[in-house]
Motif scaffolding. Structure first.
Motif, PDB file in Angstrom:
ATOM      1  N   ALA B 124     -39.364  17.941  74.949  1.00  0.00           N
ATOM      2  CA  ALA B 124     -39.604  16.932  73.917  1.00  0.00           C
ATOM      3  C   ALA B 124     -40.287  17.554  72.697  1.00  0.00           C
ATOM      4  O   ALA B 124     -39.901  17.289  71.557  1.00  0.00           O
ATOM      5  N   VAL B 125     -41.294  18.381  72.953  1.00  0.00           N
ATOM      6  CA  VAL B 125     -42.005  19.038  71.859  1.00  0.00           C
ATOM      7  C   VAL B 125     -41.072  19.991  71.128  1.00  0.00           C
ATOM      8  O   VAL B 125     -41.096  20.089  69.901  1.00  0.00           O
ATOM      9  N   GLY B 126     -40.223  20.676  71.884  1.00  0.00           N
ATOM     10  CA  GLY B 126     -39.260  21.600  71.280  1.00  0.00           C
ATOM     11  C   GLY B 126     -38.325  20.872  70.329  1.00  0.00           C
ATOM     12  O   GLY B 126     -38.120  21.287  69.179  1.00  0.00           O
ATOM     13  N   ILE B 127     -37.773  19.767  70.801  1.00  0.00           N
ATOM     14  CA  ILE B 127     -36.848  18.995  69.972  1.00  0.00           C
ATOM     15  C   ILE B 127     -37.579  18.419  68.763  1.00  0.00           C
ATOM     16  O   ILE B 127     -37.076  18.466  67.632  1.00  0.00           O
ATOM     17  N   ALA B 128     -38.775  17.902  68.984  1.00  0.00           N
ATOM     18  CA  ALA B 128     -39.557  17.330  67.879  1.00  0.00           C
ATOM     19  C   ALA B 128     -39.893  18.392  66.842  1.00  0.00           C
ATOM     20  O   ALA B 128     -39.814  18.138  65.636  1.00  0.00           O
ATOM     21  N   SER B 129     -40.260  19.579  67.303  1.00  0.00           N
ATOM     22  CA  SER B 129     -40.621  20.646  66.372  1.00  0.00           C
ATOM     23  C   SER B 129     -39.417  21.121  65.582  1.00  0.00           C
ATOM     24  O   SER B 129     -39.517  21.384  64.377  1.00  0.00           O
ATOM     25  N   THR B 130     -38.287  21.237  66.256  1.00  0.00           N
ATOM     26  CA  THR B 130     -37.067  21.643  65.565  1.00  0.00           C
ATOM     27  C   THR B 130     -36.722  20.627  64.486  1.00  0.00           C
ATOM     28  O   THR B 130     -36.455  20.983  63.336  1.00  0.00           O
ATOM     29  N   ILE B 163     -34.986  27.396  68.041  1.00  0.00           N
ATOM     30  CA  ILE B 163     -35.590  28.240  69.072  1.00  0.00           C
ATOM     31  C   ILE B 163     -36.672  27.502  69.858  1.00  0.00           C
ATOM     32  O   ILE B 163     -36.934  27.802  71.026  1.00  0.00           O
ATOM     33  N   PHE B 164     -37.265  26.491  69.206  1.00  0.00           N
ATOM     34  CA  PHE B 164     -38.335  25.760  69.886  1.00  0.00           C
ATOM     35  C   PHE B 164     -37.854  25.115  71.193  1.00  0.00           C
ATOM     36  O   PHE B 164     -38.617  24.959  72.137  1.00  0.00           O
ATOM     37  N   ILE B 165     -36.596  24.731  71.203  1.00  0.00           N
ATOM     38  CA  ILE B 165     -36.086  23.969  72.354  1.00  0.00           C
ATOM     39  C   ILE B 165     -36.037  24.809  73.635  1.00  0.00           C
ATOM     40  O   ILE B 165     -36.635  24.434  74.646  1.00  0.00           O
ATOM     41  N   PRO B 166     -35.362  25.961  73.622  1.00  0.00           N
ATOM     42  CA  PRO B 166     -35.388  26.764  74.851  1.00  0.00           C
ATOM     43  C   PRO B 166     -36.787  27.285  75.190  1.00  0.00           C
ATOM     44  O   PRO B 166     -37.123  27.440  76.359  1.00  0.00           O
ATOM     45  N   VAL B 167     -37.617  27.538  74.168  1.00  0.00           N
ATOM     46  CA  VAL B 167     -38.974  28.020  74.450  1.00  0.00           C
ATOM     47  C   VAL B 167     -39.775  26.958  75.191  1.00  0.00           C
ATOM     48  O   VAL B 167     -40.368  27.213  76.242  1.00  0.00           O
ATOM     49  N   GLY B 168     -39.783  25.728  74.641  1.00  0.00           N
ATOM     50  CA  GLY B 168     -40.572  24.665  75.261  1.00  0.00           C
ATOM     51  C   GLY B 168     -40.082  24.353  76.665  1.00  0.00           C
ATOM     52  O   GLY B 168     -40.861  24.316  77.628  1.00  0.00           O
ATOM     53  N   TYR B 169     -38.788  24.141  76.786  1.00  0.00           N
ATOM     54  CA  TYR B 169     -38.215  23.792  78.081  1.00  0.00           C
ATOM     55  C   TYR B 169     -38.278  24.980  79.042  1.00  0.00           C
ATOM     56  O   TYR B 169     -38.646  24.844  80.211  1.00  0.00           O
ATOM     57  N   GLY B 170     -37.901  26.144  78.549  1.00  0.00           N
ATOM     58  CA  GLY B 170     -37.822  27.328  79.411  1.00  0.00           C
ATOM     59  C   GLY B 170     -39.155  27.712  80.016  1.00  0.00           C
ATOM     60  O   GLY B 170     -39.264  27.982  81.206  1.00  0.00           O
TER      61      GLY B 170
END
Lengths: 122, 183
Positions: B124-130, B163-170
């Motif tokens: 969620a944070v990854g998507i929000a940040s992107t 890039i935020f998305i795979p980082v946050g989730y991963g």
């Protein structure tokens, strides 16, 4: 979980602990199939029903119960009888009953096939 | 009994960050357990000794329940704010290379959110940040008179922002799968 490790460990492997780790959830579900119970009661009954073999520590039991509840296999309710100590009772949900049945089937299959292997080796 | 109240207070403290209702329920259950143990004849020292140290017991509960909403929001906020700021030409930033450094910090913040709050919050944070980063730059671009962006540069910007998305989730998922974090 057991308070003495001496009996079945050799070179750092505590087999009693290893084997118990996998079976604790099944034991909890099995015990609760008898009816609702609260934490302290569960520890006592587990110890009695297994002749002291499973001497579950509180730090293991309560998180395990919470985990099972979160997975939907147990439900809980607080009950106060009269002026007594309020107790959090756990009981099996319908999913929990199904899960127990599946676990026991799996248990039986595992024991059967492992025994076959063990008999060959012994 | 003093030791009992101290133990429960320590437990409450160690569960800090968790959703309030869950935390209170956990402490109440331990209190009930201790009462049963004392009624059964055990001493308070024995009872407390059988209970795990508050910090390690709290850790197990945290693995199950994670942090509460407020904490998740706090962890997320700094990541999203950094994501907004870490764009080229952000006003008041002055020296250009700073934005790359802030971008790195933003990535670390998103990773931290995933690490502490789990993969769902990390995602969620990854998507929000992107989204925040893309909107931030889009705003700057639209409000500026003299910025010109080629299509492929814009596309590159969007892809890098993701890039935020795979980082946050991963990172959240990796931490959950790490041996010892049992589920």
């Amino acid at each position: 979980m057991a308070k003495d490790k001496g009996k079945s460990s050799s070179k750092g492997m505590d087999w009693s602990r290893e084997l118990k780790k996998g079976s604790i959830q099944v034991c909890l579900l099995a015990l609760l199939s008898e009816g609702r119970k609260y934490g302290f009661q569960i520890i006592k009954e587990l110890k009695e029903n297994t002749s002291g073999y499973i001497d579950l520590k509180e730090g293991t039991l309560y998180p395990a119960l919470h985990r099972l509840e979160k997975k939907g296999l147990l439900k809980s309710e607080w009950v106060t009888e009269g002026s007594g100590n309020p107790r959090k009772y756990y009981s099996l949900t319908a999913r929990g009953k199904e899960g127990l049945k599946e676990a026991l089937d799996e248990w039986g299959a595992m024991v059967k096939s492992c025994n076959r292997l063990i008999d060959e080796v012994r | 009994m003093e030791e009992v109240e101290r133990y429960l207070a320590d437990m409450n403290k160690a569960l800090f960050g968790m959703d309030k209702k869950t935390r209170e329920g956990i402490v109440a259950e331990l209190r009930s357990h201790i009462s049963e143990s004392l009624a059964d004849g055990a001493s308070s020292e024995e009872t407390i000794k059988n209970l795990e140290h508050p910090r390690s017991l709290a850790r197990r509960y945290k693995q199950i329940y994670g942090y509460g909403t407020l904490f998740n929001i706090l962890f997320s906020m700094d990541a999203i704010i950094l994501a907004i700021i870490a764009v080229p030409y952000f006003p008041y930033l002055g020296y250009e290379p700073y934005y790359s450094l802030l971008f790195a910090f933003a990535i670390v913040s998103v990773g931290t959110a995933g690490l502490f709050c789990g993969k769902k919050v990390g995602l969620a944070v990854g998507i929000a940040s992107t989204t925040a980063r893309i909107l931030s730059f889009a705003t700057i671009y639209l409000l500026s008179d003299d910025l010109f962006l080629r299509t492929d540069d814009a596309l590159a910007f969007v892809i890098v922002s993701m890039i935020f998305i795979p980082v946050g989730y991963g990172i959240g998922r990796a931490k959950e799968k790490w041996p010892g974090n049992g589920d």
